[in-house]
Motif scaffolding. Structure first.
Motif, short mmCIF file in Angstrom:
data_model
loop_
_atom_site.label_atom_id
_atom_site.label_comp_id
_atom_site.label_asym_id
_atom_site.label_seq_id
_atom_site.Cartn_x
_atom_site.Cartn_y
_atom_site.Cartn_z
N ARG A 163 0.95 -1.30 -0.13
CA ARG A 163 -0.01 0.28 -0.14
C ARG A 163 0.87 1.32 0.06
NH1 ARG A 163 1.75 1.52 4.57
NH2 ARG A 163 0.96 0.97 6.85
N SER A 217 -4.59 6.00 2.41
CA SER A 217 -3.67 4.64 2.14
C SER A 217 -4.45 3.98 1.01
CB SER A 217 -4.05 3.62 3.42
OG SER A 217 -3.45 2.50 3.12
N LYS A 218 -3.69 3.44 0.08
CA LYS A 218 -4.28 2.79 -1.11
C LYS A 218 -3.58 1.46 -1.35
CE LYS A 218 -6.46 6.17 -4.58
NZ LYS A 218 -6.04 7.40 -3.85
N LEU A 219 -4.19 0.63 -1.82
CA LEU A 219 -3.52 -0.61 -2.45
C LEU A 219 -2.87 -0.46 -3.59
CD1 LEU A 219 -5.93 -3.41 -1.36
CD2 LEU A 219 -3.72 -2.89 -0.21
N GLN A 226 -10.04 -2.68 0.52
CA GLN A 226 -9.89 -1.31 0.07
C GLN A 226 -10.87 -0.52 0.61
OE1 GLN A 226 -8.47 -1.21 -3.95
NE2 GLN A 226 -9.60 -2.80 -4.53
N ASP A 232 -5.00 -1.92 6.33
CA ASP A 232 -4.26 -1.59 7.31
C ASP A 232 -4.69 -2.44 8.59
OD1 ASP A 232 -2.51 0.68 5.97
OD2 ASP A 232 -4.47 1.23 5.70
#
Lengths: 355, 138
Positions: free
Chosen positions: A59, A66-68, A85, A111
């Protein structure tokens, strides 16, 4: 207590320096070793940190969120855990709040899964759902006069390995009394010269042995990933594995590690800075270690805190935790020091449970 | 208490004490330049043994030694040490004065013991040499 257990093989693909930090020996920066055997090891705390970091690499933070990332492993994870997500929302005093990290980044369910698996980052509210043991040595590569190098092991290491396999519940390693196989190797080995092998500067009288061949075969089928690129190594291990006595093995793991000298050059003079010359010890590449990994249900009280691991029974919860780890574990992770000079790349391979 | 027992109760069988006396000897008998050489050779030798093996390293020392230089003293100190009571598993015969000749005639097992023994000795030597002899100021 532990309901799922796995054995993870670690194959060093570049030299690895898991440093012990103390410097009273010959080498300034020695590697970690077991206190009473002197066998090389990797401390579990460092190992766990590296694995966690590898997972965190899936991520990125963009615009404080927060991004995958887009990556085959991530897509596999998303197939099994589609919610990863989504935003991570927590109940606080009857209000629903977006969870953020200490830098104010908005976090997502992925997370949360990492917090539940490895333990939270910001508080010591609960423990993670994973237990990792110190990585132990299994096979150590040593220079051979013929056939480039041999993988050596010894009765004590094999006895331990057998015991550890029993903990995991793997029964296919049906070998005993390893002391009877000291100085033996498989048939048609590439490293043998008549009835001898020469490792570094030492000559050993060796015998070919059927059991040793079967042990080598067992390793060959399980240690390396089942990919074509590992065909050569699988074949090599079948032939070039030697069981030495415990003392000989220890000796090689002490004196045949990679020791390199490093310096720092003074920009002005172009020569070595005074005092900036030191030696570092590394586990050579192609060393094979293993670690035991165990999973428990998540350690949070409330059902709604269990995120993607929420299930209808503790057993199913453990299975989800284990699946998340197995699917998500990168094939290559970096362990130990000097990562920017390409050290510490390790190939991971989970031993599947066998009946 | 017999002589033997006191040796065993000393630090690493008297290895540390022996090394300390060797460095004192170097300080007493070598001139300023050679002292510095002694210090840097002692620091370098363990590394050489690890990367090239004891035989090669001793052959190197042997090729560099001349009467009264630092390598000569180191070579002699190795012999004296291996004749003393400190080494645990292996000793050089008392009538043997050519270390290299004896080492290359050993079998694998004994060769390894001597390697371990000298490395352990050098570990002390290195510390004392670093502590007792001033470093070169370039």
């Amino acid at each position: 207590m532990f309901r799922e257990k796995r054995l993870l093989f670690l194959i060093t693909e570049t030299p690895l320096h898991a440093g012990s930090g103390s410097e009273v020996g010959i080498v300034d920066l020695p590697i970690q070793r077991e206190r009473y055997t002197d066998f090389p090891k990797i401390e579990s705390s460092g190992l766990k940190g590296c694995i966690r970091e590898a997972f965190e690499g899936y991520r990125i933070f963009e615009n404080n969120e927060s991004k995958l990332i887009n990556n085959p492993k991530v897509n596999e994870l998303l197939e099994d855990f589609p919610q990863l997500q989504e935003s991570w929302v927590i109940q606080q005093d009857k209000e629903r709040q977006q969870k953020t990290d200490k830098n104010g980044n908005k976090l997502i369910k992925f997370d949360e899964a990492l917090y539940l698996l490895f333990g939270p980052e910001d508080e010591e509210a609960y423990a993670g759902a994973i237990t990792i043991t110190d990585a132990r040595i299994l096979l150590f590569p040593v220079k051979s006069l013929k056939g480039i190098f041999a993988w050596i092991t010894c009765p004590m290491v094999l006895e331990r390995f057998k015991k550890d396999l029993e903990i995991i519940g793997v029964e296919s390693f049906r070998f005993n009394n390893f002391n009877n196989f000291v100085n033996t190797l498989p048939k048609e080995s590439n490293i043998k010269i008549s009835s001898k092998i020469v490792l570094e500067e030492f000559t050993f009288d060796v015998k070919e042995d059927e059991t040793t061949r079967n042990i080598a075969e067992w390793f060959s089928e399980r240690i390396f990933p089942n990919e074509n690129s590992y065909k050569f190594w699988r074949e090599k291990i079948k032939k070039d594995l030697v069981i030495l006595s415990d003392d000989d093995f220890r000796q090689f793991t002490k004196t045949s590690t990679e020791v390199i000298t490093r310096t720092k050059i003074d920009d002005k003079t172009g020569t070595v800075l005074s005092g900036a010359l030191w030696t570092e010890e590394y586990l050579p590449q192609d060393t094979i270690l293993y670690t035991l990994i165990m999973f428990t249900p998540t350690r949070v009280e409330k059902e709604d805190q269990k995120g993607v691991f929420r299930a209808n029974s503790p057993q199913n919860e453990v299975e989800l935790v284990c699946k998340f780890f197995e699917k998500g574990l990168p094939e290559v992770i970096q362990i130990g020091g000097n990562q920017t000079i390409g050290k510490g790349f390790v190939r991971t391979n989970i031993l599947r449970k066998e009946v | 208490m017999s002589e033997k027992e006191t040796i065993i109760t000393k630090l690493e069988k008297g290895r540390a004490e022996f090394a300390y006396n060797c460095v004192k000897e170097a300080i007493k008998f070598l001139d300023v330049r050679k002292k510095k050489e002694y210090r840097s050779y002692i620091r370098k030798i363990p590394q050489m043994i690890l990367s090239n093996g004891l035989g090669q390293t001793l052959a190197f020392i042997y090729s560099k030694k001349e009467d009264g230089n630092a390598y000569d003293l180191i070579y002699k100190q190795f012999i004296n040490y291996l004749k003393s009571d400190s080494p645990a598993r292996i000793k050089i015969p008392t009538n043997e004065n050519e270390l290299i000749e004896w080492v290359i005639s050993l079998d694998s097992y004994n060769y390894r013991y001597v390697t371990e023994e000298l490395l352990a000795f050098l570990n002390w030597l290195k510390r004392f040499a670093e502590g007792m002899i001033e470093e070169e100021e370039e």
